[in-house]
Design an enzyme around this catalytic site. Structure first.
Site, PDB file in Angstrom:
ATOM      1  N   TYR A 142     -30.178  18.472 -19.424  1.00  0.00           N
ATOM      2  CA  TYR A 142     -30.852  19.745 -19.141  1.00  0.00           C
ATOM      3  C   TYR A 142     -31.414  20.373 -20.416  1.00  0.00           C
ATOM      4  O   TYR A 142     -32.326  21.183 -20.368  1.00  0.00           O
ATOM      5  CB  TYR A 142     -29.898  20.745 -18.474  1.00  0.00           C
ATOM      6  CG  TYR A 142     -29.461  20.371 -17.072  1.00  0.00           C
ATOM      7  CD1 TYR A 142     -30.056  19.326 -16.379  1.00  0.00           C
ATOM      8  CD2 TYR A 142     -28.448  21.074 -16.428  1.00  0.00           C
ATOM      9  CE1 TYR A 142     -29.648  18.972 -15.106  1.00  0.00           C
ATOM     10  CE2 TYR A 142     -28.035  20.733 -15.147  1.00  0.00           C
ATOM     11  CZ  TYR A 142     -28.635  19.680 -14.499  1.00  0.00           C
ATOM     12  OH  TYR A 142     -28.234  19.346 -13.232  1.00  0.00           O
ATOM     13  N   LYS A 189     -20.903   7.592 -16.167  1.00  0.00           N
ATOM     14  CA  LYS A 189     -21.644   6.425 -15.676  1.00  0.00           C
ATOM     15  C   LYS A 189     -21.658   5.436 -16.844  1.00  0.00           C
ATOM     16  O   LYS A 189     -22.719   5.020 -17.337  1.00  0.00           O
ATOM     17  CB  LYS A 189     -23.045   6.890 -15.255  1.00  0.00           C
ATOM     18  CG  LYS A 189     -23.835   5.890 -14.461  1.00  0.00           C
ATOM     19  CD  LYS A 189     -23.336   5.701 -13.042  1.00  0.00           C
ATOM     20  CE  LYS A 189     -24.100   4.569 -12.374  1.00  0.00           C
ATOM     21  NZ  LYS A 189     -23.466   4.056 -11.159  1.00  0.00           N
ATOM     22  N   ASP A 221     -20.651   7.903  -9.168  1.00  0.00           N
ATOM     23  CA  ASP A 221     -20.943   7.568  -7.768  1.00  0.00           C
ATOM     24  C   ASP A 221     -19.645   7.435  -6.982  1.00  0.00           C
ATOM     25  O   ASP A 221     -19.527   7.923  -5.844  1.00  0.00           O
ATOM     26  CB  ASP A 221     -21.823   6.305  -7.665  1.00  0.00           C
ATOM     27  CG  ASP A 221     -21.482   5.252  -8.713  1.00  0.00           C
ATOM     28  OD1 ASP A 221     -20.603   5.508  -9.554  1.00  0.00           O
ATOM     29  OD2 ASP A 221     -22.080   4.159  -8.684  1.00  0.00           O
ATOM     30  N   ASP A 245     -22.780  19.726 -12.603  1.00  0.00           N
ATOM     31  CA  ASP A 245     -23.562  20.619 -11.751  1.00  0.00           C
ATOM     32  C   ASP A 245     -23.445  20.150 -10.295  1.00  0.00           C
ATOM     33  O   ASP A 245     -23.147  20.916  -9.374  1.00  0.00           O
ATOM     34  CB  ASP A 245     -25.027  20.551 -12.233  1.00  0.00           C
ATOM     35  CG  ASP A 245     -25.903  21.607 -11.590  1.00  0.00           C
ATOM     36  OD1 ASP A 245     -25.381  22.445 -10.834  1.00  0.00           O
ATOM     37  OD2 ASP A 245     -27.129  21.587 -11.858  1.00  0.00           O
ATOM     38  N   ASP A 249     -20.659  21.623  -7.110  1.00  0.00           N
ATOM     39  CA  ASP A 249     -21.145  22.114  -5.814  1.00  0.00           C
ATOM     40  C   ASP A 249     -20.524  21.333  -4.665  1.00  0.00           C
ATOM     41  O   ASP A 249     -20.159  21.895  -3.634  1.00  0.00           O
ATOM     42  CB  ASP A 249     -22.677  22.018  -5.733  1.00  0.00           C
ATOM     43  CG  ASP A 249     -23.337  23.296  -6.235  1.00  0.00           C
ATOM     44  OD1 ASP A 249     -22.635  24.110  -6.877  1.00  0.00           O
ATOM     45  OD2 ASP A 249     -24.543  23.476  -5.995  1.00  0.00           O
TER      46      ASP A 249
END
Ligand code: NAD
Length: 355
Positions: A142, A189, A221, A245, A249
């Site tokens: 980001y 990852k 994943d 992020d 959620d």
């Protein structure tokens, strides 16, 4: 202890719910013998109305001079026409970056009494869920270099992390695990990303300082599947900005009750900003129906992380759990046919159960 707290009620239901959290803090302070002082700070739409900007330098300064910040929520349709860089939500970014908050903590707890609200099957959550997502907040993709090629036909976003950035968030995660179930799972990852491999190496190194905490690693994943398949498996999930992020959620949604979810944003010292994860809910503002529990639980996090007062934090959390098991419900968490009470009454019921 003496505590100086900056209050940022903000917009919509913000003032209603912050009021209930202040009542709770005052009750805890009285029972446990602490002194609390408050300074109120305008941020969001209310600041735009008064000063034409979502966050003034003075407001940031007042927040920075406090020991901790308690925030309600900002934004609402009244300011929808305001240009992007002056929107109420910019106040949040201004506070987070201006205060140097790099670590976001989001607990996701499923209370047995509210398990019907969870979209997961009862068999999956029967033993309860109590996990904490620790998300890096100021680095990664980001904030990396981004751009387009000259012909506009390709684009890039750079994901970059440094060892010190990983070390400081890793310490936060281990310290959080120490007062929980003592397990940290790094979500990454590492089969594909070099940054993830650096995370693994660096966190493994930091783990040597915390030999009472167990550490494991999981690909993102897989973690996103395990969160809905077997959420009780997790204690602390430590992860970089973008994965955090998304996963935070997802973790919130499995609880099914947005009005119940607290959060904290921290930096290296004890300073932190505490806020519910929901927004300003303009549809129910000023009607005495908003659920104040997320903000009250954010105040509990403030006692835990900024003041290292675990008993006080637990007293609030136990009062919330006891109110829920006695059938105390605001409208958003009341099942069909169940009686709902107002914001103020819900706050009263919780503080009555402290001390
Ligand atoms: P929201 O979280 O405000 O509301 C979503 C839904 O959940 C609404 O139906 C609302 O009534 C309900 N809800 C939220 N909190 C509740 C509570 N405590 N008790 C009972 N019901 C509750 O999200 P939104 O509608 O997308 O956004 C409204 C405004 O809030 C927008 O201006 C948005 O930009 C802003 N916002 C602010 C923050 C923040 O300040 N951290 C976060 C998200 C959205």
């Amino acid at each position: 202890m003496e505590m100086h707290i900056a209050l940022v009620p903000g917009d919509g239901i913000g003032p209603d719910i912050v009021k209930e959290a202040v009542k709770t803090i005052d009750k805890v302070a009285k029972v446990y013998g602490h002194t609390v002082s408050y300074r109120e700070v305008d941020a969001g739409g209310v600041s735009i109305d008064k000063y034409k900007v979502p966050l003034t330098e003075d407001a940031l300064q007042t927040a920075a001079e406090s020991d901790a910040v308690l925030l309600g929520a900002v934004g609402g349709p009244k300011w929808d026409h305001v240009p992007g860089n002056l929107r109420p939500e910019k106040a949040l970014l201004g506070l987070r970056s201006g205060l140097g908050l790099f670590c976001n903590l989001r607990p996701a707890v499923i209370y047995p009494e509210l398990s019907d609200a969870s979209p997961l099957k009862p068999s999956v959550i029967s033993e309860g869920v109590d996990l904490l997502v620790v998300r890096e907040l100021t680095g990664g993709i980001y904030f990396g270099e981004k751009g387009r090629s000259n012909d506009g036909k390709s684009a890039y976003d750079v994901m970059r992390y440094s060892v010190p950035e990983i070390e400081r968030i890793a310490r936060k995660a281990f310290e959080a695990a120490r007062i929980r179930k003592k397990r940290v799972t790094v979500v990454d990852k590492a089969n594909v990303l070099e940054t993830s491999r650096l995370w693994r190496e660096t966190v493994s190194e930091i783990a040597r300082e915390y030999d009472d905490i167990s550490l494991d690693f999981m690909y993102v994943d897989n973690a996103s599947m395990q969160l809905v398949r077997d959420p009780k498996h997790f204690d602390v999930l430590l992860t970089e900005n973008m994965f955090g992020d998304i996963l935070s959620d997802e973790a919130s949604m499995i609880t099914g009750s947005i009005g119940m979810l607290a959060s904290a944003s921290l930096r290296d010292d004890k300073f932190g900003m505490y806020e519910p994860i929901h927004g300003s809910a303009p549809d129910i503002a000023g009607k005495n129906i908003a659920n104040p529990i997320a903000t009250i639980l954010s105040a509990a996090m403030m006692f835990r992380y900024s003041f290292s007062l675990e008993d006080e934090a637990k007293a609030i959390e136990n009062a919330v759990a006891s109110a829920l098991s006695d059938g105390i419900r605001t409208r958003d968490i009341a099942a069909e046919g169940e009686k709902a009470i107002g914001t103020t009454e819900c706050g009263d019921e919780i503080i009555r159960r402290i001390g």
